[in-house]
Every structure is written in C-alpha cells, then in structure tokens.
Design an enzyme around this catalytic site. Structure first.
Site, mmCIF file in Angstrom:
data_model
loop_
_atom_site.group_PDB
_atom_site.id
_atom_site.type_symbol
_atom_site.label_atom_id
_atom_site.label_comp_id
_atom_site.label_asym_id
_atom_site.label_seq_id
_atom_site.Cartn_x
_atom_site.Cartn_y
_atom_site.Cartn_z
ATOM 1 N N ASP A 79 33.082 47.562 7.341
ATOM 2 C CA ASP A 79 34.245 47.613 8.205
ATOM 3 C C ASP A 79 35.401 46.801 7.613
ATOM 4 O O ASP A 79 35.199 45.691 7.138
ATOM 5 C CB ASP A 79 33.791 46.959 9.527
ATOM 6 C CG ASP A 79 34.410 47.578 10.747
ATOM 7 O OD1 ASP A 79 34.979 48.672 10.633
ATOM 8 O OD2 ASP A 79 34.314 46.960 11.820
ATOM 9 N N HIS A 80 36.604 47.365 7.643
ATOM 10 C CA HIS A 80 37.821 46.628 7.299
ATOM 11 C C HIS A 80 37.812 45.908 5.954
ATOM 12 O O HIS A 80 38.049 44.700 5.894
ATOM 13 C CB HIS A 80 38.168 45.612 8.395
ATOM 14 C CG HIS A 80 38.548 46.250 9.692
ATOM 15 N ND1 HIS A 80 39.785 46.833 9.915
ATOM 16 C CD2 HIS A 80 37.826 46.425 10.821
ATOM 17 C CE1 HIS A 80 39.802 47.334 11.141
ATOM 18 N NE2 HIS A 80 38.633 47.107 11.715
ATOM 19 N N ASP A 101 41.006 49.300 5.002
ATOM 20 C CA ASP A 101 42.041 49.146 6.013
ATOM 21 C C ASP A 101 43.329 48.643 5.380
ATOM 22 O O ASP A 101 43.521 47.447 5.188
ATOM 23 C CB ASP A 101 41.556 48.176 7.105
ATOM 24 C CG ASP A 101 42.620 47.925 8.151
ATOM 25 O OD1 ASP A 101 43.686 48.590 8.097
ATOM 26 O OD2 ASP A 101 42.404 47.068 9.027
ATOM 27 N N GLU A 133 42.765 54.000 7.171
ATOM 28 C CA GLU A 133 43.315 53.591 8.477
ATOM 29 C C GLU A 133 44.829 53.661 8.458
ATOM 30 O O GLU A 133 45.480 53.269 7.495
ATOM 31 C CB GLU A 133 42.849 52.176 8.844
ATOM 32 C CG GLU A 133 43.413 51.708 10.180
ATOM 33 C CD GLU A 133 42.592 50.632 10.888
ATOM 34 O OE1 GLU A 133 41.415 50.424 10.515
ATOM 35 O OE2 GLU A 133 43.143 50.015 11.819
ATOM 36 N N HIS A 212 38.548 52.597 16.549
ATOM 37 C CA HIS A 212 38.102 51.203 16.512
ATOM 38 C C HIS A 212 38.394 50.583 17.875
ATOM 39 O O HIS A 212 39.239 51.066 18.614
ATOM 40 C CB HIS A 212 38.879 50.427 15.440
ATOM 41 C CG HIS A 212 38.393 50.713 14.052
ATOM 42 N ND1 HIS A 212 37.974 49.733 13.197
ATOM 43 C CD2 HIS A 212 38.249 51.885 13.377
ATOM 44 C CE1 HIS A 212 37.606 50.279 12.049
ATOM 45 N NE2 HIS A 212 37.762 51.581 12.130
ATOM 46 N N GLY A 214 36.287 50.105 20.537
ATOM 47 C CA GLY A 214 35.720 50.840 21.672
ATOM 48 C C GLY A 214 35.286 49.937 22.810
ATOM 49 O O GLY A 214 35.180 50.378 23.950
ATOM 50 N N ASN A 234 33.770 52.556 17.236
ATOM 51 C CA ASN A 234 33.252 51.251 16.831
ATOM 52 C C ASN A 234 33.099 50.313 18.020
ATOM 53 O O ASN A 234 34.036 50.121 18.803
ATOM 54 C CB ASN A 234 34.212 50.598 15.826
ATOM 55 C CG ASN A 234 34.246 51.318 14.497
ATOM 56 O OD1 ASN A 234 33.692 52.402 14.347
ATOM 57 N ND2 ASN A 234 34.897 50.714 13.531
HETATM 58 ZN ZN LIG Z 1 38.116 47.764 13.504
#
Ligand SMILES: [Zn+2]
Length: 288
Positions: A79-80, A101, A133, A212, A214, A234
């Site tokens: 992630d990211h 990201d 993203e 993202h 959530g 996410n």
């Molecule tokens: Zn995120």
C-alpha cells in the site's frame, strides 16, 4: 488462477474484494480465517509502517504459506509506495501487487513515475498487479476530529483517462469523497460522490477501480459504489480499532495472563469479525 484474474472476476461479477491491512502475523491469520470461513478471495495490505514492522520478505513468505495451505486466492499488496525505489523493493521481494501513490505529485510527474513502476513491475513479474492513484485523499489511517472534502480534490474523469492511457495501470485508486481513517464518533461519514464515480467508470471502463479509506464509510454508500464499479476496497482503521479494543479489554480483565496466544486470541477474533462483516458487505463471500 492468475492473480489478475481474481480481480477480473470481481470486475465482471460486480462485487468487491477487501484489502485488509495488517502489521503482525496473528492479524494475517485472523484475515485468512475469515476468508476460509466465507470462502472468499482477500487482499492482504501492508502500508510502509506496517511492512517495516512485519518485514517485507516475511510478509511475502507468510502469505505464500497460507496460499499454499488453503488454496484460497490471497493477494499481497504493498500500500502507498511513495517513490520508485520503495516500489522496486516490493516488486523484487515478490509481492503480488504494488500500489504507487503519486497523488501528491504534479500530474505529469505522477504519470512518469507510475509508468516507470509499471514497466519495471511487469518486466520482473508479468502477472503482478499495479495500482496507481489520482486525486487527493485527506487523513491517515486513524481517528480524526474533522476532515474536509474539497470538490477540487476529487478524481477528474478526463485526467483519469489520460493517466490510464499513459501509464497502462491495472487498477486506479480514486478520490470520490472517501478519506483515510475514520471520523471521531460517527460511522455515517464520509459521504461518497457516486455521480463522480459513474463518470470515472465511463471514462476508464477497463480499469479496476479502488476505494481507499473504506473504514467508517456508510454501508449503503459502499454497496452503491460496488454496483458502480469499485472492485477493491481498503480497510485499515476499523481493523486497528477492533484489535486494540479487544486487547485492551482482555488485559484489563486478565491482569495475570502472560501467554501471548491467550492474550492475542480475543484481538484476532475481533479482527476476524470485522473482516467477515466486510466480506459479506462487499459480496465476495463464496467467490474464492
Ligand atoms: Zn490508502
């Protein structure tokens, strides 16, 4: 099944696969238990801090072990990743999926680095999933007092089209009113701009759309977003909160307990409950 086909199946079947962020071994076990119980595909997510804690190679090895043992479609996503080198480290380590990201970078630079990540990733592993993203998401994965959504920060459909055309990404994380983390005290925030989602869907119909943040989003909004084309959601903060609260409660009530497997069991159970609830909400139950 190739990992990308797991996403393709969700895309066609109009359900979403949950990405559940973890930072410890027992949290992975809890997520897998939930996936096993409901026969669901799952994505295990690690942010930068999370993968620093559990270890990049360790996360790859743990997920592989679970995938071999259960036969379930389990995807490990980083992630990211904020720069090329951190994405490269993940790709080299054997992650199944990488999220670059560049949303805080100027548009042109975001395209350039995403494209570089994309080309490198596919040269190492043609079946790796690359997520880009676009659009600005406020907040970190914790509890906020107040978060403001600015319409100008939402993902622009035309920009999304150009971004996808130039980078070739498999998935795109979009900003449609979602925030990272949760607002203090309320479960009925934030509100999603579903019209914007429809416009983005029409502009880039072949791309997996990712939401993202959530955690704490109204259930109805999430279900509508899935109907409108979101295939990955996410969840991080809700897992953190459930884990911490269960751990705190257990320790307060069992001051003399020293066995880690006893101390951590209620926390695992709490994580499992959150994950099972999301799997049902996202419609991925029985889709493994
Ligand atoms: Zn995120």
């Amino acid at each position: 099944m190739k990992l990308i086909e797991i996403m393709e199946k969700a895309h066609i079947g109009r359900y979403a696969i949950g990405q559940f962020n973890i930072s410890t071994d027992e949290q992975i076990t809890a997520v897998i238990e939930a996936a096993k119980n409901l026969n669901s595909p799952v994505i295990i997510g690690t942010s930068e801090g999370e993968r620093d804690f559990i270890g990049v190679d360790q996360a790859v090895a743990l997920v592989k072990t679970w995938r071999d043992e259960t036969g379930l479609p389990i995807i490990l996503n980083a992630d990211h990743c904020k720069d090329f080198n951190s994405a490269k480290e993940i790709i080299d380590a054997g992650y199944d999926s990488v999220h670059f990201d560049g949303s805080k970078l100027p548009f042109k630079e975001n395209i350039e680095i995403t494209k570089r990540v994309m080309e490198y990733a596919k040269s190492v592993n043609p079946s790796i999933i690359v997520e880009g993203e676009l659009g600005y998401l406020p907040g970190g994965s914790d509890i906020h007092k107040e978060v403001k959504i600015n319409i100008v920060d939402l993902t622009e459909p035309e920009q999304a089209k150009e971004f996808v055309k130039k980078t070739g990404v498999d998935s795109l994380a979009i900003a449609i009113g979602n925030i990272h983390g949760m607002k203090e005290g309320g479960a009925d925030d934030p509100h999603l701009y579903l019209d914007r989602l429809e416009d983005i869907r029409r502009a880039i119909p072949g791309v997996f759309l990712v939401l993202h943040g959530g955690s704490g989003t109204p259930r109805e909004d999430l279900q509508k977003a899935i109907k409108s084309g979101i295939v990955k959601i996410n969840i991080n903060t809700e897992i953190r909160v459930a884990y911490k609260n269960a751990l705190k409660e257990f320790l307060e009530q069992n001051l003399d307990e020293v066995k880690p497997y006893k101390i951590l069991s209620p926390a695992m159970e709490a994580v499992k409950k959150v994950v099972e609830d999301k799997i049902k909400l996202f419609g991925s139950e029985g889709k493994a």
